[in-house]
Design an enzyme around this catalytic site. Sequence first.
Site, PDB file in Angstrom:
ATOM      1  N   ASP A 143      82.857  52.000  39.374  1.00  0.00           N
ATOM      2  CA  ASP A 143      81.590  52.560  38.901  1.00  0.00           C
ATOM      3  C   ASP A 143      80.841  53.232  40.051  1.00  0.00           C
ATOM      4  O   ASP A 143      81.112  52.958  41.224  1.00  0.00           O
ATOM      5  CB  ASP A 143      80.719  51.438  38.288  1.00  0.00           C
ATOM      6  N   ASP A 169      73.343  54.327  42.452  1.00  0.00           N
ATOM      7  CA  ASP A 169      72.251  55.231  42.844  1.00  0.00           C
ATOM      8  C   ASP A 169      71.822  54.997  44.287  1.00  0.00           C
ATOM      9  O   ASP A 169      71.350  55.916  44.944  1.00  0.00           O
ATOM     10  CB  ASP A 169      71.069  55.039  41.888  1.00  0.00           C
ATOM     11  N   LYS A 207      71.524  50.432  40.430  1.00  0.00           N
ATOM     12  CA  LYS A 207      72.232  51.191  39.419  1.00  0.00           C
ATOM     13  C   LYS A 207      71.338  51.346  38.189  1.00  0.00           C
ATOM     14  O   LYS A 207      70.343  50.677  38.065  1.00  0.00           O
ATOM     15  CB  LYS A 207      73.526  50.458  39.001  1.00  0.00           C
ATOM     16  N   ARG A 224      70.606  54.712  36.572  1.00  0.00           N
ATOM     17  CA  ARG A 224      70.044  56.025  36.245  1.00  0.00           C
ATOM     18  C   ARG A 224      70.550  56.459  34.858  1.00  0.00           C
ATOM     19  O   ARG A 224      69.842  57.122  34.117  1.00  0.00           O
ATOM     20  CB  ARG A 224      70.446  57.033  37.334  1.00  0.00           C
ATOM     21  N   GLU A 254      77.167  47.490  32.375  1.00  0.00           N
ATOM     22  CA  GLU A 254      77.831  47.649  33.681  1.00  0.00           C
ATOM     23  C   GLU A 254      77.855  46.296  34.409  1.00  0.00           C
ATOM     24  O   GLU A 254      78.893  45.869  34.922  1.00  0.00           O
ATOM     25  CB  GLU A 254      77.088  48.688  34.533  1.00  0.00           C
TER      26      GLU A 254
HETATM   27  C1  5RP Z   1      74.615  54.542  35.211  1.00  0.00           C
HETATM   28  C2  5RP Z   1      74.782  54.264  36.659  1.00  0.00           C
HETATM   29  C3  5RP Z   1      75.553  55.257  37.463  1.00  0.00           C
HETATM   30  O1  5RP Z   1      76.707  54.647  37.927  1.00  0.00           O
HETATM   31  C4  5RP Z   1      74.711  55.713  38.616  1.00  0.00           C
HETATM   32  O2  5RP Z   1      73.514  56.261  38.111  1.00  0.00           O
HETATM   33  C5  5RP Z   1      75.435  56.763  39.470  1.00  0.00           C
HETATM   34  O3  5RP Z   1      75.630  57.919  38.708  1.00  0.00           O
HETATM   35  P1  5RP Z   1      76.237  59.242  39.327  1.00  0.00           P
HETATM   36  O4  5RP Z   1      77.644  58.944  39.692  1.00  0.00           O
HETATM   37  O5  5RP Z   1      76.117  60.269  38.235  1.00  0.00           O
HETATM   38  O6  5RP Z   1      75.405  59.620  40.523  1.00  0.00           O
HETATM   39  O7  5RP Z   1      74.359  53.254  37.176  1.00  0.00           O
HETATM   40  O8  5RP Z   1      73.836  53.566  34.583  1.00  0.00           O
END
Ligand code: 5RP
Length: 227
Positions: free
Chosen positions: A83, A86, A96, A98, A105
Amino acid sequence: MEGLKKAAAREALKFIEDDMVVGLGTGSTTAYFIEYLGRLIMEGELEDVYGVPTSYQARLLALEKGIPVVGLDEVDAIDIAVDGADEVDPHLNLIKGRGAALTMEKIIEYRAGTFLVLVDESKLVERLGQKVPVPIEVIPAAWRAIAEEVEVFNAEAELRMASRKDGPVVTDNGNFILDVRFHRIEDPLDLEIELNNIPGVVENGIFADIADIVLVGTGEGVKKLER
Ligand code: 5RP
């Protein structure tokens, strides 16, 4: 940044073997991983690999790319979860959420044999909360009360609004998201536990002590950080 995300996603494929159950994260970086993993499965390079999606985004993409999808309740164990994040601090604590998928998750990544995180170098911070707020998934009826209650942590909360829908973001679980900006996060694990103690909080986006490995896409190649 897209090139760095892709490089980290490509490197992550080295951790996947035949017969593995793989937790599939959410977001743009993991989307590259899902695409590449699907390609390997379709080409017959990997056999008997199953994905456990953390969101509708991950599920739809995995199905589109040819990854067999199963639910958490259909597997005995998750070998590895992959995964994005952020923010990542020097102890590999994360923020995490966003993408508003933080609850599923965390449920999946907590239970994975290995939790592998993919980021580009812009996500590395000295202290969590430096760049992004902490998302908190809340039961809708409690959003306003919780927004006021988190003020005791020297923080301000904002209800996340949707962009292609009127009103607030509604998560895959039917809840709201508060984005909470803390003035200073001293102890991520402590705060993670305290926030989850507030009635009406479903889960929060601090992932302390969960990540095992972080692959960081940088201008000088992909760096591997381990806890
Ligand atoms: C989703 C998340 C994402 O893993 C996190 O926001 C990173 O996203 P990206 O790879 O688009 O920067 O926690 O809930």
